[in-house]
Design an enzyme around this catalytic site. Structure first.
Site, mmCIF file in Angstrom:
data_model
loop_
_atom_site.group_PDB
_atom_site.id
_atom_site.type_symbol
_atom_site.label_atom_id
_atom_site.label_comp_id
_atom_site.label_asym_id
_atom_site.label_seq_id
_atom_site.Cartn_x
_atom_site.Cartn_y
_atom_site.Cartn_z
ATOM 1 N N ARG A 1 0.744 -1.077 -0.160
ATOM 2 C CA ARG A 1 -0.122 0.034 0.108
ATOM 3 C C ARG A 1 1.079 1.161 -0.072
ATOM 4 N NH1 ARG A 1 -5.345 0.942 3.524
ATOM 5 N NH2 ARG A 1 -6.041 -0.175 1.761
ATOM 6 N N HIS B 1 -7.192 0.355 -6.798
ATOM 7 C CA HIS B 1 -7.258 -0.478 -5.475
ATOM 8 C C HIS B 1 -7.691 -1.826 -6.221
ATOM 9 C CE1 HIS B 1 -7.569 -1.720 -1.515
ATOM 10 N NE2 HIS B 1 -8.703 -0.979 -0.956
ATOM 11 N N GLN C 1 -9.725 -4.218 -3.765
ATOM 12 C CA GLN C 1 -11.007 -4.003 -3.546
ATOM 13 C C GLN C 1 -12.184 -4.075 -4.713
ATOM 14 O OE1 GLN C 1 -11.762 -2.066 -0.445
ATOM 15 N NE2 GLN C 1 -14.106 -2.905 -1.330
ATOM 16 N N ASP D 1 -17.551 6.330 -2.122
ATOM 17 C CA ASP D 1 -16.590 6.324 -1.353
ATOM 18 C C ASP D 1 -16.312 7.720 -0.519
ATOM 19 O OD1 ASP D 1 -13.994 5.530 -0.156
ATOM 20 O OD2 ASP D 1 -12.688 5.581 -2.006
ATOM 21 N N CYS E 1 -16.783 0.773 -0.150
ATOM 22 C CA CYS E 1 -15.389 -0.142 0.320
ATOM 23 C C CYS E 1 -14.759 0.018 1.911
ATOM 24 C CB CYS E 1 -14.216 0.638 -0.587
ATOM 25 S SG CYS E 1 -13.840 2.359 -0.425
ATOM 26 N N ARG F 1 -13.561 -9.195 1.271
ATOM 27 C CA ARG F 1 -11.990 -8.835 0.882
ATOM 28 C C ARG F 1 -11.010 -10.016 1.331
ATOM 29 N NH1 ARG F 1 -10.120 -3.871 1.071
ATOM 30 N NH2 ARG F 1 -8.237 -4.826 0.285
HETATM 31 N N1 CP Z 1 -11.441 -0.809 1.957
HETATM 32 C C1 CP Z 1 -10.181 -0.847 2.366
HETATM 33 O O1 CP Z 1 -9.092 -0.941 1.651
HETATM 34 O O2 CP Z 1 -9.944 -0.618 3.869
HETATM 35 P P1 CP Z 1 -8.738 -0.128 4.570
HETATM 36 O O3 CP Z 1 -8.207 1.000 4.286
HETATM 37 O O4 CP Z 1 -9.055 -0.478 6.024
HETATM 38 O O5 CP Z 1 -7.554 -1.361 4.248
HETATM 39 N N1 NVA Z 2 -10.276 6.270 -1.633
HETATM 40 C C1 NVA Z 2 -10.000 5.887 -0.079
HETATM 41 C C2 NVA Z 2 -10.400 4.289 -0.118
HETATM 42 C C3 NVA Z 2 -9.972 3.687 1.041
HETATM 43 C C4 NVA Z 2 -10.015 2.298 1.158
HETATM 44 C C5 NVA Z 2 -8.706 6.103 0.028
HETATM 45 O O1 NVA Z 2 -7.940 5.967 -0.902
HETATM 46 O O2 NVA Z 2 -8.472 6.639 1.015
#
Ligand code: CP
Ligand code: NVA
Length: 304
Positions: free
Chosen positions: A101, A128, A131, A221, A261, A289
């Site tokens: 990440r 993502h 997701q 989101d 998400c 997930r």
């Molecule tokens: N939806 C998602 O990726 O959640 P986290 O940021 O908690 O991993």
């Molecule tokens: N769009 C959000 C998704 C988190 C899972 C972010 O990038 O923070």
């Protein structure tokens, strides 16, 4: 050896294969069966941003498959203590798969360029993919056969929306998105999808009601993603008309489901009444997930 950085690198048949493995593993887990398909394998989880779902679902997923995982935070010195090339080549000697990440998409691409084991994108500013796989798996569970379904996304055309659009296009799901000016997809991205995925159906509008009118599921989101905190006020103003609330859900077909998400900013992009309401599948979606990432790991480490 394969990487999963955006979903562009995967065929429809491969996504369907991952869903089949995921479904099998989910059913077996519900019967109390945890087959050690990845016994002795280790995942390195390299995270530059916070996470609940992605981190914990990869860690528990690996454990349920007989493998293990290492959470690697800032102290491993990625790209600062030594070069990314040195770091990644060394890390690849110890682990079987890297889940990353990162603050910028380029960081994950660099990892993949140097890694000698598979790299999975666990979220960047642009994509993502894990997701989106879980989201389409969930849509299939709650709505049935995906072909010809419509997913409506209301809000910022962000990383989650980009991966969702791509997954929908690959799986024959029509994608409708309502976003305000300045927060829509760049035209090159939509252009590439239409060019490279024959039959991709994409409706882009400023009007949330138009987007949800034929929706099998309505998705939203946060308005400010991780890393965009400084823009929070301006984004809240621009996206204020894009809240998924009870009034908007009434404009969708009666059986429409609600997906998010998570994490959600309740009272901003979604109301309590919708996210906690009878149309919401967000907890099942979050649970998936783990099931879908288990399928992805098994596919990547034993078949791909
Ligand atoms: N939806 C998602 O990726 O959640 P986290 O940021 O908690 O991993
Ligand atoms: N769009 C959000 C998704 C988190 C899972 C972010 O990038 O923070």
């Amino acid at each position: 050896m394969r990487h999963v950085i955006t979903l562009w690198e995967m065929t429809t048949a491969e996504i369907e294969r991952i869903f089949a493995i995921s479904q099998d593993l989910k059913s077996k887990l519900q019967q109390g069966l945890r087959e050690p398909l990845l016994a002795g394998r280790v995942a390195g989880l390299l995270f530059e941003k916070p996470s609940l779902r992605t981190r914990v679902s990869f860690e528990t997923g690996m454990a349920q498959l007989g493998g293990s995982s290492l959470f690697l935070g800032a102290d491993v010195g990625w790209g600062e203590r030594e070069s990314i090339a040195d770091f990644t080549q060394v890390l690849s000697q110890y682990v079987d798969v890297i889940v990353c990440r990162a603050k910028t998409h380029r960081r994950v691409e660099e990892l993949a360029e140097h890694a000698t084991c598979p790299v999975i994108n666990g979220l960047t500013d642009l994509a993502h993919p894990c997701q989106a796989l879980a989201d389409l798996f969930t849509l299939r569970e709650v709505s049935g056969d995906l072909q010809g379904r419509t997913l409506a996304y209301v809000g910022d055309a962000n990383n989650v929306a980009r991966s969702l659009l791509l997954a929908c296009a690959k799986l024959g799901v029509r994608f409708a998105i309502a976003s305000p000016a300045g927060y829509e997809f760049d035209s090159a991205y939509v252009g590439r999808i239409k060019k490279e995925i024959p039959g991709a159906a994409v409706l882009q509008t400023r009007d949330p009601v138009e987007a949800v009118r034929a929706a099998d599921a309505v998705y939203t989101d946060v308005w400010a993603s991780m890393g965009q905190e400084a823009e929070k006020a301006i984004r809240s103003k621009a996206l204020a008309g894009y809240q998924v609330n009870e009034a908007l859900m009434k404009q969708a077909p009666a059986g429409a489901r609600f997906l998010h998400c998570l994490p959600a900013r309740r009272g901003e992009e979604v109301t309590d009444g919708v996210i906690d309401g009878p149309q919401s599948d967000v907890i099942q979606q979050a649970a998936n997930r783990m099931h879908v990432q288990k399928g992805l790991l098994v596919w990547l480490l034993t078949e791909a």
